[in-house]
Design a protein around this motif. Sequence first.
Motif, PDB file in Angstrom:
ATOM      1  N   MET A  14       0.854  -1.178   0.000  1.00  0.00           N
ATOM      2  CA  MET A  14       0.000   0.000   0.000  1.00  0.00           C
ATOM      3  C   MET A  14       0.897   1.237   0.000  1.00  0.00           C
ATOM      4  O   MET A  14       1.853   1.333   0.756  1.00  0.00           O
ATOM      5  N   ASP A  34       1.798   5.356   0.431  1.00  0.00           N
ATOM      6  CA  ASP A  34       1.511   6.385   1.422  1.00  0.00           C
ATOM      7  C   ASP A  34       0.403   7.298   0.908  1.00  0.00           C
ATOM      8  O   ASP A  34       0.319   7.592  -0.281  1.00  0.00           O
ATOM      9  N   ILE A  35      -0.442   7.777   1.820  1.00  0.00           N
ATOM     10  CA  ILE A  35      -1.581   8.607   1.415  1.00  0.00           C
ATOM     11  C   ILE A  35      -1.234  10.091   1.342  1.00  0.00           C
ATOM     12  O   ILE A  35      -2.063  10.889   0.918  1.00  0.00           O
ATOM     13  N   VAL A  36      -0.021  10.464   1.776  1.00  0.00           N
ATOM     14  CA  VAL A  36       0.414  11.860   1.673  1.00  0.00           C
ATOM     15  C   VAL A  36       1.721  11.919   0.893  1.00  0.00           C
ATOM     16  O   VAL A  36       2.444  10.936   0.792  1.00  0.00           O
ATOM     17  N   ARG A  71       4.760  14.061   4.637  1.00  0.00           N
ATOM     18  CA  ARG A  71       5.153  13.003   5.571  1.00  0.00           C
ATOM     19  C   ARG A  71       6.395  13.421   6.360  1.00  0.00           C
ATOM     20  O   ARG A  71       6.476  13.212   7.566  1.00  0.00           O
ATOM     21  N   GLN A  88      -1.186   1.134   8.409  1.00  0.00           N
ATOM     22  CA  GLN A  88      -1.817   0.501   7.255  1.00  0.00           C
ATOM     23  C   GLN A  88      -0.951   0.567   6.009  1.00  0.00           C
ATOM     24  O   GLN A  88      -1.044  -0.280   5.136  1.00  0.00           O
ATOM     25  N   SER A  89      -0.114   1.586   5.917  1.00  0.00           N
ATOM     26  CA  SER A  89       0.730   1.720   4.729  1.00  0.00           C
ATOM     27  C   SER A  89       2.176   1.398   5.081  1.00  0.00           C
ATOM     28  O   SER A  89       2.608   1.570   6.222  1.00  0.00           O
TER      29      SER A  89
END
Length: 142
Positions: free
Chosen positions: A1, A3-5, A10, A80-81
């Motif tokens: 997964m 990273d969402i940023v 980050r 989660q990531s």
Amino acid sequence: MIDIVDPATRSRMMAGIKCKDTKPEVFLRKALHAQGLRYRLGGCGLPGKPDLVFPSRKAVVFVHGCFWHRYECRYFKWPQSNGAFWKTKLDRNVKRDMCVKAALKQLGWLVFTVWECELRETRFQLPNESIEQLLLELKSIK
């Protein structure tokens, strides 16, 4: 997964995480000082740089964050990531903690660990059972 940023965000987020003078550490220091216990900060050249050192009692206290030291409590949650990275990092932290504790014991020091969750249970207010237990143990050392 992934990273969402983005990496810059980050990096800024990670840079904001303090490694000393954290809320749990300051709360514990104030509580112990109010009970007449005097300590040194910065580790005094000891392995692992303990948060609090009581030279006259030959005792040290580490104030560990539940996430960074992988304490299995309700405040710890696996990220989660980037799971492989975090597993390696946190496993390495736990292994280092065990080695540091063994090295300090080998040098004749008593080692105490106070977990962030134990202090958060009372919302960083007294009375706190963990602090009272630590006080009893420290005061019993001659």
